[in-house]
Write a protein that holds these residues in place. Structure first.
Motif, PDB file in Angstrom:
ATOM      1  N   THR A  53      -7.406   3.087  -4.709  1.00 27.25           N
ATOM      2  CA  THR A  53      -7.618   1.976  -4.268  1.00 27.25           C
ATOM      3  C   THR A  53      -9.197   1.368  -5.495  1.00 27.25           C
ATOM      4  N   THR A  54      -9.508   0.201  -5.232  1.00 22.63           N
ATOM      5  CA  THR A  54     -10.363  -0.480  -5.939  1.00 22.63           C
ATOM      6  C   THR A  54     -11.766  -0.014  -4.874  1.00 22.63           C
ATOM      7  N   GLY A 101      -6.299  -1.556   4.724  1.00 25.07           N
ATOM      8  CA  GLY A 101      -6.885  -1.984   3.348  1.00 25.07           C
ATOM      9  C   GLY A 101      -6.766  -2.956   2.179  1.00 25.07           C
ATOM     10  N   ASP A 148      -8.641  -5.558   0.219  1.00 26.93           N
ATOM     11  CA  ASP A 148     -10.507  -5.418  -0.064  1.00 26.93           C
ATOM     12  C   ASP A 148     -11.357  -6.362  -0.122  1.00 26.93           C
ATOM     13  N   HIS A 153       1.492   0.338  -4.459  1.00 24.09           N
ATOM     14  CA  HIS A 153       0.612  -0.173  -5.461  1.00 24.09           C
ATOM     15  C   HIS A 153      -0.909   0.006  -4.582  1.00 24.09           C
ATOM     16  N   GLN A 154      -1.818   0.620  -5.408  1.00 23.01           N
ATOM     17  CA  GLN A 154      -3.262   0.573  -4.665  1.00 23.01           C
ATOM     18  C   GLN A 154      -4.294  -0.791  -5.148  1.00 23.01           C
ATOM     19  N   THR A 155      -3.209  -2.128  -5.792  1.00 22.10           N
ATOM     20  CA  THR A 155      -3.861  -3.183  -6.195  1.00 22.10           C
ATOM     21  C   THR A 155      -4.571  -3.287  -5.086  1.00 22.10           C
ATOM     22  N   ARG A 215       0.854  -1.021  -0.067  1.00 21.79           N
ATOM     23  CA  ARG A 215      -0.202   0.029   0.224  1.00 21.79           C
ATOM     24  C   ARG A 215       0.456   1.561  -0.264  1.00 21.79           C
TER      25      ARG A 215
END
Length: 226
Positions: free
Chosen positions: A152-153, A93, A95, A70-72, A67
């Protein structure tokens, strides 16, 4: 989709690799936290599957490292089934959080949900505007004034949900159901933490605040100076 599996149990890693590649995904595998973090931050992946109990560096540490760069989307796949562990993963964080053993069909379904959220839409839906905030639902881009905001997603889905209900107070329960497709215990603060993170990007750098708390109910996105 190109996926990264960070899993130290060789049999589980092989199971994931076989099942995911059979369904058309490209899969890289790391067997410890150090290697996993290196791959996650140096490569490009559409989604990362992450165990918690890893040698070298824990899944918690790996996620925090990801994090910072990246926001993968990251899914935890863990044998830890305590509510506290699931909440911790989401607060850091992640998902999604799935407990082992899991149904492979459910994992595929949740991956498909992420794919649908990330894929361009066949017909652009246009922009959702709230004051100077613009949410491009087709390109998954967010701007406030001339400044682009990277989300992020999970953050984008949360903002998109609030923007589609602009001016309406939405409860924490509805947010949890629509953003995570899951039910959260009312004693946890997962939704509040997610909103706080979104505010840090969408509201804090700007004089006018758009995300407002309605005590005892939930949140509302609105341009109060209109």
């Amino acid at each position: 989709m190109r996926l990264l599996s960070i899993e130290d149990e060789r049999s589980t890693a092989a199971y994931l690799y076989k099942g995911l590649t059979e369904h058309g995904h490209v899969v890289d595998t790391a067997f410890d936290g150090v290697e996993g973090l290196h791959l996650a931050t140096s490569g490009h992946y559409d989604l990362i599957l992450l165990d918690v109990g890893l040698p070298g560096a824990s899944g918690w540490d790996v996620l925090q490292g990801i994090r910072t760069q990246h926001q993968t989307p990251v899914f935890f796949l863990s044998g830890r089934d305590e509510v506290e562990d699931r909440v911790k993963g989401l607060l850091l964080g992640a998902d999604d959080y799935m407990v082992k053993p899991f149904a492979f069909s459910e994992l595929l379904a949740r991956i498909q949900v992420v794919a649908r959220r990330r894929a361009p839409m066949s017909a652009p839906e246009g922009l959702l505007r709230v004051g100077e905030l613009e949410v491009d639902t087709a390109r998954r881009r967010v701007k406030r004034g001339k400044q682009r905001i990277d989300l992020t997603t999970q953050e984008f889905v949360l903002l998109d949900y609030l923007a589609r209900h602009v001016g309406q107070v939405v409860s924490r329960t509805l947010i949890a159901q629509n953003v995570w497709d899951m039910h959260f215990d009312s004693d946890t603060n997962v939704v509040d933490v997610a909103v706080r993170r979104l505010r840090a990007k969408v509201d804090e750098p700007f004089p006018e605040k758009l995300i407002h708390t309605v005590r005892g109910v939930g949140y509302v996105l609105e341009h109060q100076n209109a």
